[in-house]
Design an enzyme around this catalytic site. Sequence first.
Site, PDB file in Angstrom:
ATOM      1  N   HIS A 119      94.689  60.711  94.702  1.00  0.00           N
ATOM      2  CA  HIS A 119      95.342  59.811  93.744  1.00  0.00           C
ATOM      3  C   HIS A 119      94.438  59.546  92.544  1.00  0.00           C
ATOM      4  CE1 HIS A 119      97.188  56.286  92.031  1.00  0.00           C
ATOM      5  NE2 HIS A 119      96.010  55.698  92.116  1.00  0.00           N
ATOM      6  N   CYS A 139     102.398  76.220  91.212  1.00  0.00           N
ATOM      7  CA  CYS A 139     102.924  74.854  91.227  1.00  0.00           C
ATOM      8  C   CYS A 139     101.971  73.876  91.887  1.00  0.00           C
ATOM      9  CB  CYS A 139     104.296  74.808  91.897  1.00  0.00           C
ATOM     10  SG  CYS A 139     104.255  75.335  93.618  1.00  0.00           S
TER      11      CYS A 139
HETATM   12  C1  PEP Z   1     100.771  73.276  97.255  1.00  0.00           C
HETATM   13  O1  PEP Z   1     100.477  73.395  98.448  1.00  0.00           O
HETATM   14  O2  PEP Z   1     100.024  73.607  96.317  1.00  0.00           O
HETATM   15  C2  PEP Z   1     102.067  72.668  96.889  1.00  0.00           C
HETATM   16  C3  PEP Z   1     102.491  72.668  95.654  1.00  0.00           C
HETATM   17  O3  PEP Z   1     102.778  72.087  97.893  1.00  0.00           O
HETATM   18  P1  PEP Z   1     102.444  70.619  98.484  1.00  0.00           P
HETATM   19  O4  PEP Z   1     101.332  70.043  97.656  1.00  0.00           O
HETATM   20  O5  PEP Z   1     103.718  69.843  98.402  1.00  0.00           O
HETATM   21  O6  PEP Z   1     102.034  70.956  99.863  1.00  0.00           O
END
Ligand code: PEP
Length: 542
Positions: A190, A473
């Site tokens: 965070h 992402c």
């Molecule tokens: C990741 O693992 O980078 C991702 C985007 O998924 P999460 O953070 O929701 O596990």
Amino acid sequence: MSSQAIGNTQVYSGIGVGDGSAWGKAFVLAARPKTPSDAKSNLGSDAEKQRLVEAIAFVSQSLRVSASSAEETTAEIIGALLSLVEDPALIEEAQVHLADGWNAETSVTRAMNSFTELLAGDDLFAERIADLKDLALRVVAKLTGQDMSFTLPKVGPIVVIAEDLSPAETALFTDAVVGVITSGGGPTSHTAIICRQRNIPALVAVKNALEIPQGSGVVVDAFKGEAFLAKEAPGVTNSNRRVRTGSPIAEVKGNVGSVADAKALATTEASGIGLMRTEMLFLSRSSAPTLKEQTELYAGVLRAAPAGEIIFRTLDAGSDKPLPYLGIGNEENPSLGVRGFRINDVDASILDTQLKALKQAEEETGRSVSVMAPMISTLEEAKEFAQMARAHGLNTVGVMVETPSICVLLPDLVGVVDFVSIGTNDLSQYLFAADRQNSGVAKLLNPWQPGLLKMIARVCEDAKLASIKVGVCGEAAADPLLAIVLAGLGVHSVSMASPAVEKVMDYLCSISIDQAKAVAQAALKGRTPLEAKELALAELPS
Ligand code: PEP
Ligand code: MG
């Protein structure tokens, strides 16, 4: 990560967040109260309940006092905390443990834990979890006679130094706060996310941070991932802004988890959604959401989202985000257990309903849906998911790249998927065998780690040969310089939470693709995270 003496200067190292540096006077927050070990009561459950009710009343009263003098956004955040601490469900849940003979401290901690367990393991809920933990600590602090309140000086510059910071604490930051150093946390914590959003140079996972003397002058160099004591401000740079000269060299999309997030994203320049985390709807319930409930949510997101491709990720729950109705028992190593697409082996109806709902939302809104599955590690899983999605009439299908095994299988995905999306948060966790929630191993999760950059380079090369589009992402894409490296490696789109969109957009609009390729090649020569970053920066045209 720790401190070491170089010459006469004590250097504190950690993971840098941002690309600037700052100087200010250290404002060290006392170590957080420790939660006492579980203990049975000597007083009896009625007396313990009375203690708990009084401690909760004290915490809610002190939050009210803070809210009354806070500016609007801070007051809203404190308001959300108030509704959590005043929720009768908290006392009800604690009552179960009080009745078993536990004291007030243990009962309230257990009650809060049962709420956080429902949300654990997903960055999407990191803020709620941090809020709940913060509240539990505040109540325990009152019960044990410790003080957790603090007032930040209004006049800066100050560098806030703490074990870690909760959302309620970062909400108190004014312009006087120019830097942050925490002993806990990691690149996706965070504190890291908030500091990146607010352009505050920060260092997280600095083991000896709390040894920095109160009131001393301290330089935070987020680029190098170092802090050191300095009586006066040396020439420090605040985060660099870049001038846009054209259109972005890779698409910039947003990450969302709700209709409200999609609305907020629509106020930015993001083109579409790179990751819609669908988990929220599935948690805190006793049965899976119905087809109708899901269709409404997905249609709401499609209507609210900015123009561009919208990528939905299917349910990423299980293991450390246990959903009792999934029928997955307790697991010894939940992050290596039945999570993400693996849930399909336990109950295929969950994914079936979700895909149906996505198709219906597509038809209702007339906006195309792209869909991808999390935690794919074999070709069979990718094929099975793609077949299911296409059988439901969804035409643009992808898988997340979060496990090392799928990284080396790209050539086999030809004709199976249309795109892949690299989740750098989990990919780092599995590539380096380093728990993403454990600040003790945070340096392995630094997104500039050469092992990660080289793995992403390989995925991009293989994906290009296979004509498969690649997105990123994970949180790495929110680092603007790294976003340039990713584009230079061949990534087509990057996505991040709304507040980080603008700066990444500035960077990706300030450079040509050929220049970005040179920056990426320079970064790949780095043998340490810092070297990779320095080489990338040196290659960046001014
Ligand atoms: C990741 O693992 O980078 C991702 C985007 O998924 P999460 O953070 O929701 O596990
Ligand atoms: Mg993930």
